[in-house]
Motif scaffolding. Structure first.
Motif, PDB file in Angstrom:
ATOM      1  N   GLU A 161       0.798  -1.138   0.145  1.00 20.89           N
ATOM      2  CA  GLU A 161       0.114   0.107   0.207  1.00 20.89           C
ATOM      3  C   GLU A 161       1.100   1.176   0.195  1.00 20.89           C
ATOM      4  O   GLU A 161       0.177   2.235  -0.329  1.00 20.89           O
ATOM      5  N   GLY A 162       2.311   1.447   0.682  1.00 21.62           N
ATOM      6  CA  GLY A 162       2.578   2.876   1.218  1.00 21.62           C
ATOM      7  C   GLY A 162       3.294   2.947  -0.523  1.00 21.62           C
ATOM      8  O   GLY A 162       3.660   3.937  -0.568  1.00 21.62           O
ATOM      9  N   TYR A 163       3.797   1.827  -1.640  1.00 23.30           N
ATOM     10  CA  TYR A 163       4.191   2.210  -2.829  1.00 23.30           C
ATOM     11  C   TYR A 163       3.132   2.300  -3.425  1.00 23.30           C
ATOM     12  O   TYR A 163       3.659   3.559  -4.122  1.00 23.30           O
ATOM     13  N   LEU A 164       2.138   2.355  -3.257  1.00 23.62           N
ATOM     14  CA  LEU A 164       1.343   2.421  -4.096  1.00 23.62           C
ATOM     15  C   LEU A 164       0.478   3.727  -3.802  1.00 23.62           C
ATOM     16  O   LEU A 164       0.160   4.505  -4.841  1.00 23.62           O
ATOM     17  N   ARG A 165       0.572   4.138  -2.674  1.00 28.05           N
ATOM     18  CA  ARG A 165       0.992   5.773  -2.023  1.00 28.05           C
ATOM     19  C   ARG A 165       2.009   6.549  -2.319  1.00 28.05           C
ATOM     20  O   ARG A 165       1.009   8.044  -3.691  1.00 28.05           O
ATOM     21  N   LYS A 166       2.404   6.480  -2.114  1.00 30.16           N
ATOM     22  CA  LYS A 166       3.979   7.127  -3.239  1.00 30.16           C
ATOM     23  C   LYS A 166       3.483   7.364  -4.788  1.00 30.16           C
ATOM     24  O   LYS A 166       3.646   8.309  -5.113  1.00 30.16           O
ATOM     25  N   GLN A 167       3.316   6.495  -5.378  1.00 32.22           N
ATOM     26  CA  GLN A 167       2.871   6.568  -7.142  1.00 32.22           C
ATOM     27  C   GLN A 167       1.493   7.907  -7.014  1.00 32.22           C
ATOM     28  O   GLN A 167       1.978   8.873  -7.820  1.00 32.22           O
ATOM     29  N   PHE A 168       0.716   7.892  -6.502  1.00 33.42           N
ATOM     30  CA  PHE A 168      -0.429   8.812  -6.684  1.00 33.42           C
ATOM     31  C   PHE A 168      -0.164  10.103  -6.317  1.00 33.42           C
ATOM     32  O   PHE A 168      -1.010  10.744  -6.023  1.00 33.42           O
ATOM     33  N   TYR A 169       0.772   9.862  -4.654  1.00 33.09           N
ATOM     34  CA  TYR A 169       0.933  11.233  -4.285  1.00 33.09           C
ATOM     35  C   TYR A 169       1.559  12.420  -4.725  1.00 33.09           C
ATOM     36  O   TYR A 169       1.879  13.705  -4.379  1.00 33.09           O
ATOM     37  N   GLN A 170       2.096  12.267  -6.065  1.00 37.78           N
ATOM     38  CA  GLN A 170       3.061  12.778  -7.214  1.00 37.78           C
ATOM     39  C   GLN A 170       2.019  13.738  -7.025  1.00 37.78           C
ATOM     40  O   GLN A 170       2.939  15.017  -8.051  1.00 37.78           O
ATOM     41  N   PHE A 171       0.907  13.278  -7.456  1.00 45.91           N
ATOM     42  CA  PHE A 171       0.144  14.161  -8.564  1.00 45.91           C
ATOM     43  C   PHE A 171      -1.217  15.233  -7.689  1.00 45.91           C
ATOM     44  O   PHE A 171      -2.040  16.153  -8.036  1.00 45.91           O
ATOM     45  N   GLY A 172      -1.005  15.006  -6.566  1.00 44.83           N
ATOM     46  CA  GLY A 172      -1.654  16.324  -5.512  1.00 44.83           C
ATOM     47  C   GLY A 172      -1.827  15.881  -4.267  1.00 44.83           C
ATOM     48  O   GLY A 172      -1.335  14.761  -3.564  1.00 44.83           O
ATOM     49  N   THR A 173      -1.868  15.983  -3.522  1.00 41.50           N
ATOM     50  CA  THR A 173      -3.010  15.916  -1.984  1.00 41.50           C
ATOM     51  C   THR A 173      -4.130  14.755  -1.724  1.00 41.50           C
ATOM     52  O   THR A 173      -5.423  15.003  -2.988  1.00 41.50           O
ATOM     53  N   VAL A 174      -3.807  13.603  -1.404  1.00 37.03           N
ATOM     54  CA  VAL A 174      -4.737  12.300  -1.540  1.00 37.03           C
ATOM     55  C   VAL A 174      -5.409  12.591   0.136  1.00 37.03           C
ATOM     56  O   VAL A 174      -4.705  12.745   1.241  1.00 37.03           O
ATOM     57  N   VAL A 175      -6.630  13.473  -0.118  1.00 38.80           N
ATOM     58  CA  VAL A 175      -7.629  13.176   1.490  1.00 38.80           C
ATOM     59  C   VAL A 175      -7.639  11.626   1.272  1.00 38.80           C
ATOM     60  O   VAL A 175      -7.937  11.293   2.708  1.00 38.80           O
ATOM     61  N   ASP A 176      -7.941  10.928   0.512  1.00 38.85           N
ATOM     62  CA  ASP A 176      -8.488   9.611   1.263  1.00 38.85           C
ATOM     63  C   ASP A 176      -7.911   8.373   0.131  1.00 38.85           C
ATOM     64  O   ASP A 176      -8.093   8.934  -0.775  1.00 38.85           O
ATOM     65  N   PHE A 177      -7.350   7.504   0.158  1.00 37.12           N
ATOM     66  CA  PHE A 177      -7.005   6.110  -0.150  1.00 37.12           C
ATOM     67  C   PHE A 177      -7.653   5.190   0.528  1.00 37.12           C
ATOM     68  O   PHE A 177      -7.324   4.651   1.569  1.00 37.12           O
ATOM     69  N   GLN A 178      -7.858   4.223  -0.399  1.00 34.61           N
ATOM     70  CA  GLN A 178      -8.938   3.059  -0.249  1.00 34.61           C
ATOM     71  C   GLN A 178      -7.762   1.683  -0.651  1.00 34.61           C
ATOM     72  O   GLN A 178      -8.643   1.825  -2.354  1.00 34.61           O
ATOM     73  N   LEU A 179      -7.845   0.819  -0.526  1.00 38.39           N
ATOM     74  CA  LEU A 179      -6.977  -0.430  -1.052  1.00 38.39           C
ATOM     75  C   LEU A 179      -7.567  -1.958  -0.249  1.00 38.39           C
ATOM     76  O   LEU A 179      -8.616  -2.002   0.111  1.00 38.39           O
ATOM     77  N   TYR A 180      -8.481  -2.336  -1.560  1.00 39.33           N
ATOM     78  CA  TYR A 180      -9.581  -3.235  -1.560  1.00 39.33           C
ATOM     79  C   TYR A 180      -8.795  -4.856  -1.065  1.00 39.33           C
ATOM     80  O   TYR A 180      -7.592  -4.907  -1.490  1.00 39.33           O
ATOM     81  N   GLN A 181      -9.263  -5.861   0.040  1.00 37.87           N
ATOM     82  CA  GLN A 181      -8.786  -6.757   0.620  1.00 37.87           C
ATOM     83  C   GLN A 181      -9.841  -8.200   0.269  1.00 37.87           C
ATOM     84  O   GLN A 181     -10.916  -7.397   0.381  1.00 37.87           O
TER      85      GLN A 181
END
Length: 281
Positions: A181-201
């Motif tokens: 999850e941390g690696y995926l969050r890092k990729q999306f953080y490049q493009f702006g302010t993330v207010v919610d991140f949902q990873l389905y399991q």
């Protein structure tokens, strides 16, 4: 007795086969983009056109490096077998299969003695089926720019979305289940302010898809343009506008809660809210 996720479908008319390619290629099937293309082995005549990326991509333009990047090989496929395929296109001076904890992640680099050989490898091997999966082969952009290798390759041109966004949330799919999850969050953080991140399991295991919500529409659009089609640990990630948040509620977008299961309550995980949904039962 187990499906490997690939097969053939023969229609009675060429037009029907063409319609299947146009309508189903890259369609979401349980959170993964489907690859649909003309079956080159059947030799039953050409089917013109098609939508988006359809393997076997034809000759590329002039290459600026003798190194090609490959991805999407099954993790079980041996290095020897892969090297044998690339050796059909020329003299290999270096071959590297990337690994994590001693296990192949299905991508790597192959350097040839001549530019023409690298070009032939892209033209001949891109889209080749290897143990049930279409191989991605392209010019290695990192060595062409003088850089090192990275986990995420730039998205090919033309992969981003079009039109005005109606939601600040984007849906992503096809990330390897082992990607953190941390690696995926890092990729999306490049493009702006993330207010919610949902990873389905499912049963505590990532299924490789989820939803990211940004503070602004422009940031969501930038994430689609920048990440859709990018390679994450050897697999092209799908990133698009989240239709679920743009419309009615229900189960998270792109996740089929089959088998009579129900959604567990989301768990909060620190600053920059990260919600993990799990299918119970």
């Amino acid at each position: 007795g187990s499906s490997i996720g690939s097969g053939l479908c023969t229609y009675s008319r060429f037009e029907e086969a063409q319609a299947a390619i146009a309508g189903l290629h890259e369609a979401d099937v349980d959170g993964r983009p489907l690859l649909v293309k003309q079956d080159e082995a059947s030799g039953a005549g050409a089917v013109a056109g098609g939508k988006g990326k359809s393997g076997g991509g034809g000759a590329p333009g002039k290459l600026t490096t003798k190194t090609v990047f490959f991805a999407n090989a099954p993790w079980e496929t041996t290095e020897g077998y892969l090297k044998k395929q690339f050796a059909t296109c020329g003299t290999i001076v270096h071959f590297e299969l990337f690994q994590r904890n001693g296990t192949s992640i299905g991508n790597g680099l192959c350097t040839y003695a001549r530019f023409e050989e690298a070009k032939d490898a892209v033209a001949s091997l891109n889209g080749l089926e290897v143990d049930g999966r279409p191989l991605l082969v392209k010019e290695d952009e990192q060595t062409a720019k003088g850089g090192g290798k990275g986990g995420v390759a730039p998205a090919p041109a033309g992969k981003g979305g079009n039109g005005k966004m109606t939601t600040k949330s984007v849906f992503f799919a096809n990330a390897p289940w082992e990607t953190t999850e941390g690696y995926l969050r890092k990729q999306f953080y490049q493009f702006g302010t993330v207010v919610d991140f949902q990873l389905y399991q499912r049963n505590g295991q990532s299924i490789g898809n989820g939803v990211v919500t940004y503070a602004r529409f422009e940031e969501a659009r930038a994430a689609i343009d920048g990440l859709n089609g990018a390679l994450v640990d050897g697999r092209p990630i799908l990133v698009k506008e989240d239709e679920q948040t743009a419309g009615a509620g229900g189960a998270p977008a792109g996740f089929a809660a089959g088998g009579g299961g129900k959604w567990a309550a989301p768990k909060e995980k620190g600053a920059g809210r990260s919600t993990v949904y799990s299918l119970q039962g």
